[in-house]
Each structure stands twice: as structure tokens, then as C-alpha cells.
Design a protein around this motif. Structure first.
Motif, PDB file in Angstrom:
ATOM      1  N   PRO A  30       0.803  -1.229   0.000  1.00 46.28           N
ATOM      2  CA  PRO A  30       0.000   0.000   0.000  1.00 46.28           C
ATOM      3  C   PRO A  30       0.840   1.285   0.000  1.00 46.28           C
ATOM      4  CG  PRO A  30      -0.860  -1.575   1.596  1.00 46.28           C
ATOM      5  CD  PRO A  30       0.409  -2.155   1.072  1.00 46.28           C
ATOM      6  N   ASP A  31       1.973   1.288   0.742  1.00 43.16           N
ATOM      7  CA  ASP A  31       2.792   2.509   0.770  1.00 43.16           C
ATOM      8  C   ASP A  31       3.420   2.769  -0.594  1.00 43.16           C
ATOM      9  OD1 ASP A  31       2.136   2.769   3.373  1.00 43.16           O
ATOM     10  OD2 ASP A  31       4.061   2.048   4.171  1.00 43.16           O
ATOM     11  N   ALA A  32       3.798   1.678  -1.270  1.00 46.84           N
ATOM     12  CA  ALA A  32       4.395   1.826  -2.607  1.00 46.84           C
ATOM     13  C   ALA A  32       3.349   2.347  -3.606  1.00 46.84           C
ATOM     14  CB  ALA A  32       4.967   0.493  -3.078  1.00 46.84           C
ATOM     15  N   LEU A  33       2.080   1.980  -3.412  1.00 47.37           N
ATOM     16  CA  LEU A  33       1.011   2.521  -4.272  1.00 47.37           C
ATOM     17  C   LEU A  33       0.923   4.032  -4.099  1.00 47.37           C
ATOM     18  CD1 LEU A  33      -2.082   0.126  -3.851  1.00 47.37           C
ATOM     19  CD2 LEU A  33      -0.478   0.218  -5.745  1.00 47.37           C
ATOM     20  N   VAL A  34       0.969   4.449  -2.840  1.00 44.78           N
ATOM     21  CA  VAL A  34       0.895   5.886  -2.539  1.00 44.78           C
ATOM     22  C   VAL A  34       2.089   6.615  -3.150  1.00 44.78           C
ATOM     23  CG1 VAL A  34       1.083   7.554  -0.639  1.00 44.78           C
ATOM     24  CG2 VAL A  34      -0.582   5.686  -0.505  1.00 44.78           C
ATOM     25  N   GLU A  35       3.262   5.996  -3.004  1.00 49.13           N
ATOM     26  CA  GLU A  35       4.481   6.636  -3.539  1.00 49.13           C
ATOM     27  C   GLU A  35       4.396   6.755  -5.069  1.00 49.13           C
ATOM     28  OE1 GLU A  35       8.313   7.301  -5.060  1.00 49.13           O
ATOM     29  OE2 GLU A  35       7.424   5.302  -5.274  1.00 49.13           O
ATOM     30  N   ALA A  36       3.852   5.722  -5.704  1.00 51.93           N
ATOM     31  CA  ALA A  36       3.707   5.763  -7.172  1.00 51.93           C
ATOM     32  C   ALA A  36       2.747   6.883  -7.573  1.00 51.93           C
ATOM     33  CB  ALA A  36       3.192   4.420  -7.687  1.00 51.93           C
ATOM     34  N   ALA A  37       1.674   7.033  -6.796  1.00 58.38           N
ATOM     35  CA  ALA A  37       0.669   8.065  -7.108  1.00 58.38           C
ATOM     36  C   ALA A  37       1.236   9.470  -6.949  1.00 58.38           C
ATOM     37  CB  ALA A  37      -0.553   7.884  -6.213  1.00 58.38           C
ATOM     38  N   GLN A  38       2.285   9.583  -6.104  1.00 58.36           N
ATOM     39  CA  GLN A  38       2.869  10.917  -5.853  1.00 58.36           C
ATOM     40  C   GLN A  38       3.917  11.317  -6.882  1.00 58.36           C
ATOM     41  OE1 GLN A  38       4.209   9.994  -1.931  1.00 58.36           O
ATOM     42  NE2 GLN A  38       2.559  11.141  -0.925  1.00 58.36           N
ATOM     43  N   ARG A  39       4.365  10.358  -7.679  1.00 62.77           N
ATOM     44  CA  ARG A  39       5.435  10.686  -8.650  1.00 62.77           C
ATOM     45  C   ARG A  39       4.951  11.733  -9.648  1.00 62.77           C
ATOM     46  NH1 ARG A  39       9.669   5.922  -9.801  1.00 62.77           N
ATOM     47  NH2 ARG A  39       9.666   5.081  -7.699  1.00 62.77           N
ATOM     48  N   PRO A  40       5.878  12.544 -10.153  1.00 64.65           N
ATOM     49  CA  PRO A  40       5.466  13.598 -11.084  1.00 64.65           C
ATOM     50  C   PRO A  40       4.728  13.017 -12.294  1.00 64.65           C
ATOM     51  CG  PRO A  40       7.739  13.899 -10.408  1.00 64.65           C
ATOM     52  CD  PRO A  40       7.304  12.582  -9.854  1.00 64.65           C
ATOM     53  N   ALA A  41       3.538  13.511 -12.531  1.00 67.31           N
ATOM     54  CA  ALA A  41       2.738  13.065 -13.683  1.00 67.31           C
ATOM     55  C   ALA A  41       1.744  14.178 -13.999  1.00 67.31           C
ATOM     56  CB  ALA A  41       2.003  11.774 -13.361  1.00 67.31           C
ATOM     57  N   ASP A  42       1.340  14.263 -15.246  1.00 65.79           N
ATOM     58  CA  ASP A  42       0.343  15.272 -15.607  1.00 65.79           C
ATOM     59  C   ASP A  42      -1.060  14.785 -15.285  1.00 65.79           C
ATOM     60  OD1 ASP A  42       2.116  17.247 -16.830  1.00 65.79           O
ATOM     61  OD2 ASP A  42       2.572  15.594 -18.192  1.00 65.79           O
ATOM     62  N   LEU A  43      -1.225  13.466 -15.295  1.00 72.44           N
ATOM     63  CA  LEU A  43      -2.550  12.913 -14.989  1.00 72.44           C
ATOM     64  C   LEU A  43      -2.392  11.558 -14.307  1.00 72.44           C
ATOM     65  CD1 LEU A  43      -5.761  13.070 -16.946  1.00 72.44           C
ATOM     66  CD2 LEU A  43      -4.902  10.778 -16.527  1.00 72.44           C
ATOM     67  N   VAL A  44      -3.144  11.365 -13.249  1.00 75.15           N
ATOM     68  CA  VAL A  44      -3.161  10.070 -12.563  1.00 75.15           C
ATOM     69  C   VAL A  44      -4.538   9.457 -12.752  1.00 75.15           C
ATOM     70  CG1 VAL A  44      -2.967   8.898 -10.326  1.00 75.15           C
ATOM     71  CG2 VAL A  44      -1.465  10.828 -10.843  1.00 75.15           C
ATOM     72  N   MET A  45      -4.579   8.277 -13.373  1.00 76.44           N
ATOM     73  CA  MET A  45      -5.847   7.578 -13.548  1.00 76.44           C
ATOM     74  C   MET A  45      -6.078   6.702 -12.316  1.00 76.44           C
ATOM     75  SD  MET A  45      -8.554   6.469 -15.079  1.00 76.44           S
ATOM     76  CE  MET A  45      -8.485   7.189 -16.712  1.00 76.44           C
ATOM     77  N   SER A  46      -7.162   6.966 -11.606  1.00 75.06           N
ATOM     78  CA  SER A  46      -7.469   6.214 -10.394  1.00 75.06           C
ATOM     79  C   SER A  46      -8.460   5.115 -10.739  1.00 75.06           C
ATOM     80  CB  SER A  46      -8.048   7.186  -9.353  1.00 75.06           C
ATOM     81  OG  SER A  46      -8.667   6.488  -8.316  1.00 75.06           O
ATOM     82  N   ALA A  47      -7.953   3.906 -11.010  1.00 75.50           N
ATOM     83  CA  ALA A  47      -8.819   2.811 -11.478  1.00 75.50           C
ATOM     84  C   ALA A  47      -8.615   1.532 -10.687  1.00 75.50           C
ATOM     85  CB  ALA A  47      -8.590   2.573 -12.969  1.00 75.50           C
ATOM     86  N   ILE A  48      -8.238   1.708  -9.396  1.00 76.48           N
ATOM     87  CA  ILE A  48      -8.217   0.555  -8.487  1.00 76.48           C
ATOM     88  C   ILE A  48      -9.668   0.282  -8.118  1.00 76.48           C
ATOM     89  CG2 ILE A  48      -7.613  -0.090  -6.099  1.00 76.48           C
ATOM     90  CD1 ILE A  48      -4.977   1.485  -6.523  1.00 76.48           C
ATOM     91  N   VAL A  49     -10.019  -0.990  -7.903  1.00 82.13           N
ATOM     92  CA  VAL A  49     -11.394  -1.272  -7.508  1.00 82.13           C
ATOM     93  C   VAL A  49     -11.494  -1.263  -5.974  1.00 82.13           C
ATOM     94  CG1 VAL A  49     -11.118  -3.817  -7.553  1.00 82.13           C
ATOM     95  CG2 VAL A  49     -13.377  -2.811  -7.911  1.00 82.13           C
TER      96      VAL A  49
END
Ligand code: NDP
Length: 392
Positions: free
Chosen positions: A80-99
Motif C-alpha cells: 500500500p505505501d508503494a502505491l501511494v508513492e507511485a501516485a505521488q510521482r510527477p505526472a500530468d494525470l493520474v488515472m485512479s482505477a483501483i477497484v
């Protein structure tokens, strides 16, 4: 070049997102991809699309992911922490498609970084809508809806003043059980529930569509996202699934959004926003279709809709209870432990029990409180499921 992170990349929404990204290699680059147990798919996509990192939600899948990525420059991570870290990486758009509720923390983390969040994970808004919207407001982040109905409403509102909206109507296909009498519904099987007439989606949302729990979540999502009153939100059964939503204005005008049932429309709209670009979706031929049907939903056969109204009335942490109890009841139905109509019974019992124990409406919506409430609701749901099984 737009840098895109896809949370839940191995799922139905995730794969449709990657399909669109692949078609425009000159416009989109992948930063991070996350998945669950399907590590071979995750590794294949991460290698092919040149992701910086691939993350599995489950630590016990880490070795398999690392192995599948060996020899490639893609970093592997898990938990779970690695998911959060991935979501924080620089990106122009984050698609939130976890169920499910697991999508909340990474989505929120992206908003804390001020990212644009394309939100398919409706459970985030149901469990913690005010927290998400307030975080976006404070950080200047943008949330774009990906659910087809909400994308449709969002598109109908371009250039409009939300204060002139008198009602929002979201449509529901009625699923495979639209005409079934309630006594037959009680005996509906898993295979029958998975047989959606119009949409190809992940298994969980397909069953939620059959029970209308999906529509119930969407009603709450509409309230949270657009900030309108519960009584302004209507559900309309529309078996063809071609009109996705309608917005009614104070002058009586009703703006409808139509399109074929293909999630790449709503996903593509979010990926390209604020522009509108050509998408590989079929065009509607209304002359060939001829007529469209509409009918009112039956809340006796689909109690999830009535429960959603109660949840909106209560507010606070009631959404977290509703979602968690629903997720646990869905697990039990998928494991063939309880019947189709028992899912709503479990959710109603859990809502009643937890409301009696503490005033859910007064609960402050923080990540910790939502997690605690989610845990409690799943425990209560477990008891309720056990009681139903014992009676049988
Ligand atoms: P899927 O079940 O197809 O995919 C779910 C994704 O989440 C997969 O990548 C899966 O990984 C991953 N995942 C599963 N469990 C966890 C977990 N505990 N932690 C982190 N990741 C996890 O779902 P859909 O694509 O159908 O739906 C995704 C979201 O989008 C849901 O919130 C749904 O309500 C919403 N949505 C979906 C629509 C659709 O057409 N499918 C339409 C509108 C909204 P893996 O498969 O590798 O185990």
C-alpha cells in the motif's frame, strides 16, 4: 508529452486507458503502473510502455513481479505505501482505477501533490467525498470524472453555471435482472449476475450493476462531485445504455449525453481534457436504433437505491459504512455464501447497527476515521453474513 500514471492498470478501466495511450505514443508517456495479483500483465505493460516503476498492491506478489521485470530498467515495488508513492510521482494525470476502498489513499496522495486525478474509483467519493474535494480545492488539483454518467454530466455542464442546474438524471441499464420479480431475484446466481447486457466491465462492478449497488454508489458520487442536493438527483432505467446522463436546467431545458457503451469515451475525454480529440469508439446510428426506452427504477426489487438516499441523508461516515458493507457482502455473494438479495440485507443491517452505536453523520471524514469505519463495517458485515448462513 503528457505523463500518465495508471493506478489499477491491469483492470478493465486500466487496460482501456493503456489502449488509448498506446495509440498516441507521441502524446502520452507512462510514469507508473500499479496492479494487484496479475503481475505478468503488469510487467508486460510496464516493459512495453517504458514505465519508471511497476507496483503490485500485494507484498506476496513482489518476487513474481521482480522476476517478471528482470533485465528491464523498470523498478519493482509492492504494498500500500508503494502505491501511494507511485501516485505521488510527477505526472500530468493520474488515472485512479483501483477497484474498491483500496483506491482512496493513492488517489488522495495524488491530489495532495496537486495532480490532475481522472477518477474511476467511485468508492473514493462515496467513502470520503468531502475530503477529496476539499484536498483538491486546497492544492489546486483537478478531479475529472471517468464514470460514464459523471463524465456525461461534466460534459453537459461545460460553459454552464452549476447554480442553474435543477436536476441531474443518471441512467441505469437495469442490468440482467431488470424484469425479474423479487422472488426470482432472491435465487439469482453468480453467473446470471455476471451477464451484463450492455457493458464489458470488471467482475465486481458487473455484479454491482445487477444489484444496482453500482447506481447507488453513483448517486452518492454525483452528490459529492457536483455538490448538488440529494433530491436533485434522479435515476432513470434505460435498457439501451445509450443516454448516459441528462442535466435539467432552471429554464426546463434537458441536456442529454449519448454515446455507445464504450468506456474509452469517458477515459479518453479525461485523458485529453480540456481538449476534445478523436477517439476509436463506434458512432451511434440513431435511425438504425429507432427508439429508446425509459422507466422508473423499482426500489423494492433494488433496495440499494433506497439505502443510498439514507446514506446521503445521514452523511459523515455513513458512506464508508455503506461501501465497506457492500464490498464484504459482494465477496460473500461471489463466494456463494449468501443470496443475491442478501447483499442489500447485510448492508442495511450494518448501517442500522453502526448508526445505533455512534452517530455516523457526525463522524469527521479523515483517512484514519474512514479506515477505522471501513474495518468496523466489514466486521459487522461478517456477523450479518454468518447469521444469514446460520439460518439457512
Ligand atoms: P477491475 O476489477 O477490472 O480492476 C481493478 C484493478 O484494481 C486491477 O488493476 C486490480 O489488480 C487492482 N486491484 C484489485 N485489488 C486491489 C487492491 N486491494 N489494492 C490495489 N489494487 C487492487 O475493475 P474495473 O476496472 O472494472 O473498475 C475499476 C474502478 O473503476 C472501480 O472503482 C469501478 O467502480 C470503476 N468503474 C469501472 C467501470 C468499468 O467499465 N469497468 C466503469 C466506471 C467506473 P489485479 O487485476 O492485477 O489483481
Amino acid at each position: 508529452m503528457r505523463r500518465v500514471t495508471v493506478l489499477g492498470a491491469t483492470g478493465s478501466i486500466g487496460q482501456n486507458t493503456l489502449d488509448l495511450v498506446r495509440r498516441r505514443p507521441d502524446e502520452f508517456a507512462i510514469t507508473a503502473l500499479t496492479g494487484g495479483r496479475n503481475v505478468s500483465q503488469l510487467a508486460r505493460d510496464a516493459r512495453e510502455l517504458g514505465a519508471n516503476v511497476a507496483v503490485t498492491a500485494f507484498p506476496d506478489c513482489y518476487d513474481d513481479l521482480k522476476e517478471a521485470l528482470s533485465g528491464s530498467p523498470v523498478e519493482a515495488a509492492a504494498g500500500p505505501d508503494a502505491l501511494v508513492e507511485a501516485a505521488q510521482r510527477p505526472a500530468d494525470l493520474v488515472m485512479s482505477a483501483i477497484v474498491g476502498a483500496a483506491g482512496l489513499a493513492p488517489g488522495l496522495a495524488a491530489l495532495h501533490q496537486g495532480r490532475t486525478l481522472a477518477l474511476a474509483n467511485k468508492e473514493s467519493l462515496v467513502t470520503a467525498g468531502p475530503l477529496l474535494m476539499e484536498t483538491a480545492r486546497q492544492t489546486g488539483a483537478t478531479i475529472l470524472p471517468v464514470d460514464s454518467e459523471h463524465s456525461a454530466v461534466f460534459q453537459a455542464l461545460v460553459g454552464e453555471d452549476i447554480n442553474t442546474v435543477s436536476r441531474v438524471i443518471i441512467t441505469a441499464s437495469g442490468g440482467p435482472f431488470r424484469d425479474w420479480p423479487v422472488n426470482r431475484l432472491a435465487r439469482a446466481t453468480l453467473e446470471q449476475a455476471l451477464n451484463h447486457p450492455n457493458w464489458a466491465m470488471g467482475q465486481r462492478i458487473t455484479i454491482d450493476s445487477a444489484s444496482m449497488f453500482n447506481k447507488a454508489l453513483e448517486v452518492i458520487e454525483t452528490k459529492e462531485f457536483f455538490g448538488i442536493r440529494p433530491e436533485q438527483i434522479e435515476v432513470l432505467v434505460h435498457p439501451e445504455s445509450l443516454v448516459h446522463a441528462l442535466v435539467g436546467f432552471n429554464d426546463g431545458a434537458l441536456m442529454a449525453h449519448l454515446g455507445v457503451p464504450d468506456m474509452r469515451h469517458a477515459i479518453g475525454y479525461a485523458l485529453n481534457w480540456p481538449d476534445r480529440r478523436a477517439l476509436p469508439v463506434a458512432r451511434l446510428d440513431l435511425a438504425r436504433i429507432g427508439s429508446l426506452r425509459f422507466e422508473a427504477p423499482d426500489e423494492t426489487r433494488f433496495p440499494a437505491l433506497r439505502l443510498a438516499r439514507e446514506v446521503m441523508q445521514t452523511g459523515g461516515l455513513a458512506g464508508a459504512v455503506f461501501n465497506a458493507a457492500k464490498e464484504r457482502a459482494l465477496d460473500a455473494f461471489m463466494a456463494r455464501q449468501i443470496g443475491f438479495m442478501d447483499m442489500a440485507r447485510v448492508v442495511e443491517q450494518v448501517l442500522g447497527a453502526l448508526q445505533a452505536e455512534s452517530d455516523l453523520g457526525r463522524g469527521e471524514i479523515t483517512l484514519d476515521n474512514v479506515a477505522r469505519t471501513d474495518h468496523l463495517a466489514r466486521m459487522r458485515a461478517e456477523e450479518s453474513i454468518a447469521a444469514i448462513r446460520y439460518k439457512e
